[in-house]
Design a protein around this motif. Sequence first.
Motif, PDB file in Angstrom:
ATOM      1  N   PHE A  22       0.827  -1.195   0.000  1.00 45.51           N
ATOM      2  CA  PHE A  22       0.000   0.000   0.000  1.00 45.51           C
ATOM      3  C   PHE A  22       0.861   1.244   0.000  1.00 45.51           C
ATOM      4  N   ILE A 142      -3.205  13.140  12.479  1.00 50.85           N
ATOM      5  CA  ILE A 142      -3.458  11.721  12.225  1.00 50.85           C
ATOM      6  C   ILE A 142      -2.334  10.872  12.838  1.00 50.85           C
ATOM      7  N   LYS A 161      -0.044   6.581   4.760  1.00 45.94           N
ATOM      8  CA  LYS A 161      -1.287   6.001   5.261  1.00 45.94           C
ATOM      9  C   LYS A 161      -2.411   6.147   4.244  1.00 45.94           C
ATOM     10  N   ASN A 162      -3.270   5.137   4.135  1.00 43.19           N
ATOM     11  CA  ASN A 162      -4.411   5.321   3.247  1.00 43.19           C
ATOM     12  C   ASN A 162      -5.637   5.723   4.057  1.00 43.19           C
ATOM     13  N   LYS A 163      -6.697   6.121   3.321  1.00 44.93           N
ATOM     14  CA  LYS A 163      -7.834   6.717   4.012  1.00 44.93           C
ATOM     15  C   LYS A 163      -8.557   5.705   4.899  1.00 44.93           C
ATOM     16  N   SER A 164      -8.530   4.434   4.535  1.00 43.64           N
ATOM     17  CA  SER A 164      -9.250   3.499   5.406  1.00 43.64           C
ATOM     18  C   SER A 164      -8.453   3.251   6.691  1.00 43.64           C
ATOM     19  N   ILE A 166      -6.754   5.579   8.074  1.00 45.83           N
ATOM     20  CA  ILE A 166      -7.022   6.793   8.860  1.00 45.83           C
ATOM     21  C   ILE A 166      -8.410   6.694   9.502  1.00 45.83           C
ATOM     22  N   PRO A 182     -12.189  11.421   2.340  1.00 47.71           N
ATOM     23  CA  PRO A 182     -11.301  12.443   2.890  1.00 47.71           C
ATOM     24  C   PRO A 182     -12.064  13.670   3.409  1.00 47.71           C
ATOM     25  N   GLU A 183     -13.139  14.083   2.715  1.00 46.10           N
ATOM     26  CA  GLU A 183     -13.904  15.260   3.159  1.00 46.10           C
ATOM     27  C   GLU A 183     -14.488  15.037   4.550  1.00 46.10           C
ATOM     28  N   LEU A 185     -13.479  12.841   6.819  1.00 49.65           N
ATOM     29  CA  LEU A 185     -12.402  12.722   7.808  1.00 49.65           C
ATOM     30  C   LEU A 185     -11.895  14.114   8.199  1.00 49.65           C
ATOM     31  N   ALA A 186     -11.730  14.972   7.179  1.00 47.73           N
ATOM     32  CA  ALA A 186     -11.207  16.309   7.456  1.00 47.73           C
ATOM     33  C   ALA A 186     -12.208  17.134   8.263  1.00 47.73           C
TER      34      ALA A 186
END
Lengths: 476, 234
Positions: A22, A142, A161-164, A166, A182-183, A185-186
């Motif tokens: 990854f 993060i 790191k990938n979004k999942s 995170i 991402p939106e 999470l942010a």
Amino acid sequence: MPMQISEQGFKNRVEQGIEDDFMRGAVRSAQERLQTNRAIAAEELGDWEDWRTLGQEIRSHTIEHLDYYLHLLSENVSKLGGHVFFAETAEEANQYIKDVAQKKNAKKIAKSKSMVTEEISMNQALEEIGCEVIETDLGEYILQIDDHDPPSHIVAPALHKNKSQIRDVFEEKLGYENTDKPEELALFAREKLRQEFLEADIGITGCNFAVAESGSIALVTNEGNARMVSALPKTQITVMGMERIVPGWEELDIVVSLLTRAAVGQKLTSYITALTGPKLEEEADGPEEFHLVIVDNGRSNILGTEFQEALHCIRCAACINVCPVYRHVGGHAYGSIYPGPIGAVLSPLLGGYDDYEELPYASSLCGACTEVCPVKIPLHEQLIMHRKNMAEEKRTLLAERLVMQSFGKAAESPALFNTATKMAPFLTAPLSKEGKISKGIGPLKNWTDSRDFPEPNRERFRDWFDKRERRKSKNA
Amino acid sequence: MPKGEIYNRDSFLANIRVKVGGISPEIPVEKPNWSVSPQRNVLRGASQDELVQLLSDQCTQIHTDFFITTVDDLPSKLIEVFGFYEAESIVYSDDSRFSDYGIEQYLIEKKAFKWDNESREKSIEQSEKADIGITFSDITLAESGTVVLLNNPGQGRSVSLLPEKYIAIIPKSSIVKRMTQATDIINQQVKNNETIASSVNFITGPSNSADIEMNLVVGVHGPVRAAYIVIEDR
Ligand code: SF4
């Protein structure tokens, strides 16, 4: 987090990096995107080579007169009522920052992104006296939430790191319940951190560039967190590596224009914030008290040596974004918060050959880094100088062999190797015939051959060599 | 403001001075004449109208809504943008240009909060709660689509930062080519020994981040949306 980010040996770190599919995918696509953006931005601006020349002239002049400009900076900050602490060591810097925190009875400290505070392990020092230090840059946040995972890139610290991943960290540590968009999470981080900004007793920032002639500190950011920590808390501490300075505003324009383009391909980032002293009496927001901590921590040992140009670095990460070795192994393999070509030059200088002797070999000497550096630091030549120094110190070349073996493994797969060579055509130039690597020579051999390093720019190298000899005889 | 303290300077700088062959901090270092000045070539000869066009084009890249209007139509344009942003609560800086351009009355009617530099807590709290923050631009950079705020005491650092949306009102005459022209102005102030703004903000659109998989997310800690309203000169 200290500069050194791993107890493991270099070989293990490299292998871990190579096995992490990854991470490698993430690094590859990030590198591609950042490289393209940088190239477009440079092209759009026009006269890019002139810009680089000017950047180089400004940086060399400033560093050659660093004593003068730091003096001027401190005078101007003090005139405005700000306090300046010159810290020769990490301990001195941390002690001063702790003293300020204690005097202010600070419980909560909000911090924007800063590499030098990582380098000196400032967070730990503050946590030891019972302060809570909150990283507010999204990437750094993060990593902090994920049990202090080390950064792997100097501009995008959570690149690995990938979004999942995170999403999972947010869920496990903070009870986050939404998707891995991402939106979302942010937005979650925005809401979590907003309160922290408002409650923080102290704001701590790094410093992209200090301006000597006016006593200003310029912060180059996109998220707005550095503005928050310099607008809301009543006390502000700015920590700067001593080389992060320019003479005046005219020069600030140039280095900022170079930085934003080379780093992310933006004409300007969302926020360039130039802070000059504490807030005025008639201002409502902004810090009532301002402290500037100027850190040496080994930098002055680089002055006057063949590595002085490493101090010209404006931390744009362009060299990291083109490096084929970084692409293969990822940021953590370097074992330092400063990865990539600049990390391979700087980490041994700041941390010593004992801990970082492999890094100068973590390079194919393809020279792509030197080509993109916006202030023309001859990075690959500096790596050669390291190798030369180490050879002179009769350090074992076992390290070199180990590295080369690991790269060999990555390079065994023709697909991977092709990607690497495509990125930097000259990577294998000495070994390839008409663009093809001759079959008889295995990849392992290719890498190991790098010991017979090319000397891409002989004149410069000779200059350096002469200077070095002169210095030696002077010291003798 | 009394002078701030300086600690450990002499030994720290003496060490550096030896290594770079410096002489003394008392002897001013002359800045060399830089061999090139590419920043002066950017947009050379562009007219004011071309700069407006460039600013408008740049706004699409920086996720910023762009409007242009006349002084007379400014109030109705503002109402339009407020509607568009579904804004209920508004905060604006303490700046005489609001009345000069004839919009203060309207803001008062809207119960907008005017930044109060006498009251830190209240001003921050109101900005935090507001849907929209409004300031005038002091200098506007066409190349990058940047609004420069030379924050004077009434302007408030928080007005352009804490509300979810941000509106910058841009007098056409404030538009220059690029950062170079803005730093020239500040450089001149420094040379004249004038005090420069304690906080100079170069703002380019809403806040954003690419920290998650290099995906651009618009709206992180600062405003989530931004609009520029250019006013034709009277
Ligand atoms: S060495 Fe050059 S390219 Fe690398 S981070 Fe520093 S300034 Fe950027």
